[in-house]
Enzyme design. Structure first.
Site, PDB file in Angstrom:
ATOM      1  N   CYS A  48      32.778   4.901 -12.329  1.00 44.93           N
ATOM      2  CA  CYS A  48      33.190   3.576 -11.842  1.00 44.93           C
ATOM      3  C   CYS A  48      34.707   3.432 -11.774  1.00 44.93           C
ATOM      4  CB  CYS A  48      32.617   2.494 -12.749  1.00 44.93           C
ATOM      5  SG  CYS A  48      30.847   2.659 -12.965  1.00 44.93           S
ATOM      6  N   HIS A  55      36.502  -3.827 -13.040  1.00 46.89           N
ATOM      7  CA  HIS A  55      35.241  -3.256 -12.560  1.00 46.89           C
ATOM      8  C   HIS A  55      34.118  -4.224 -12.930  1.00 46.89           C
ATOM      9  CE1 HIS A  55      31.754  -0.952 -11.983  1.00 46.89           C
ATOM     10  NE2 HIS A  55      31.593  -0.587 -13.238  1.00 46.89           N
ATOM     11  N   ASN A  74      26.533  -4.252 -10.094  1.00 48.77           N
ATOM     12  CA  ASN A  74      27.508  -3.195 -10.379  1.00 48.77           C
ATOM     13  C   ASN A  74      27.466  -2.163  -9.246  1.00 48.77           C
ATOM     14  OD1 ASN A  74      28.854  -0.937 -11.321  1.00 48.77           O
ATOM     15  ND2 ASN A  74      27.950  -0.997 -13.378  1.00 48.77           N
TER      16      ASN A  74
END
Ligand code: UT7
Length: 349
Positions: A129, A276, A306
């Site tokens: 990520c 994030h 996500n």
């Protein structure tokens, strides 16, 4: 010399899947997902879409903006402008944990070809990520070397719905598909002092001791699929949620503190923090520790869930296109994820 973002873009599949849609298929609920993560929906690509398709669309939108094109996308004129802008790109960096192919070719090369970016070098970054945050620094490094390179395309793109075990409620409710991109350009603006602009600082770290907390266990050289083997599931993401949660709260707090200290700035100097988007609770816990006002932190996890390496550039493009960033604003990006990796960038708009 400064390295500034001159265009942003995103691409998100139109199919929107709500928590209630998932609760109709597995043992979960809208209440559990919202209260534990802040997620309300996710966007899921159709079977014919690959990561490079989302990356390509996001890249084209960023290129059109970089070229100053203000009309709608998809027209003949838009295509012409995008194709011309692609010729000016020297570097393509694509952060992804869900590449089109395992190993080679890189997804960046597929995007490079489809854009017709003939003079660009192209490569993927595998930093989970944190891929986009890492990508910005790698691209900035390459542009800073000179060697005639003036413009870079940095993309974060993921098709996580393809690597999810849809029977595992512990992971399948968390992820979504999408891509975001920026065009970076070297220009004559200052990179230091009160008038500084662009990507002014990055700090990046890795902690491979946590590599098993978030991984695709099968399919690589450690645990290859064997000829004749019957597999019940495809390649699936496995995550130790609690371990990653604890790491993530510390990663966000440490990264923000380290960047502010190194840059000699405080909370008041920051216009936006773009973290994030893994879990709203992670961000809220870190914000409390940092004494960071909630309204400075951009969260869109409710809509997209996500999207791993894509989440920060998608958020950046949303803010930019909604007119919420103005010249001189200071933005902190903070990434964390598989590897384990973490870090952030300071961007002065
Ligand atoms: O982008 C990469 C980085 N990833 C992250 O940052 C994710 C970090 N981790 C997290 O965000 C959280 O750990 C999760 C959201 C994944 C899980 O939240 P949690 O509060 O840590 O829940 P848990 O795993 O401790 O599970 C608590 C309970 C369990 O039930 P019991 O054993 O207490 O009866 C789970 O079985 O919640 C249950 N549960 C669910 N219930 C309804 C787990 N998933 C679900 C679900 N729906 N989807």
């Amino acid at each position: 010399m400064a390295i500034e973002i001159i265009g942003t873009g995103r691409a998100v599949p139109s199919r929107r899947v709500s928590n209630d849609d998932l609760a109709a298929r597995i043992d979960t609920s809208d209440e559990w997902i919202r209260s534990h993560t802040g997620i309300g929906n996710r966007h899921i690509a159709d079977d014919h879409t690959a990561t490079s398709d989302l990356a390509l669309e996001a890249a084209k939108n960023a290129l059109a903006m970089a070229a100053g094109f203000s009309g709608g996308s998809g027209s003949e004129e838009w295509n012409r402008v995008v194709a011309e802008a692609a010729q000016s790109i020297d570097v393509i960096i694509l952060g992804t944990a869900t590449p089109d192919y395992v190993g080679t070719p890189s997804t960046a090369c597929i995007v490079q070809h489809k854009l017709g970016a003939k003079q660009a070098l192209a490569m993927d970054i595998s930093a989970g990520c944190t891929g986009f945050v890492y990508g910005l620094e790698v691209a900035t490094g390459l542009l800073s070397l000179g060697r005639g390179r003036k413009r870079a395309l940095v993309i974060g793109a993921e098709l996580l719905s393809r690597v999810i075990d849809w029977e595992d409620r512990g992971t399948c409710v968390l992820f979504g598909d999408g891509a975001g991109a920026v065009v970076l350009e070297v220009n004559d603006a200052p990179s230091e002092g009160p008038e500084r602009r662009g990507l002014v600082r990055s700090m990046l770290w890795a902690d491979g001791s946590g590599s098993e907390s978030l991984l695709f266990r099968r399919g690589g050289s450690r645990n290859p699929f064997k000829p004749g083997e019957t597999i019940e599931k495809g390649i699936c993401v496995e995550m130790n949620g609690q371990e990653v949660y604890n790491f993530a709260v510390k990663a966000v707090t440490d990264t923000a503190n380290a960047l502010m200290q190194a840059d000699g700035i405080g909370v008041d100097d920051i216009t936006w923090i773009i973290p994030h988007q893994a879990n709203a609770r992670i961000v809220q816990a870190a914000a409390r520790r940092l004494k960071m006002p909630a309204e400075k932190i951009y969260l869109n996890i409710e809509e997209y869930a996500n999207t791993s390496a894509a989440s920060i550039p998608i958020a950046l493009d949303e803010l930019n296109r909604n007119g919420k960033i103005k010249k001189g604003d200071l933005i902190l990006t903070i990434g964390f994820g598989g590897g384990l990796t973490y870090g952030g960038n300071i961007i002065v708009w």
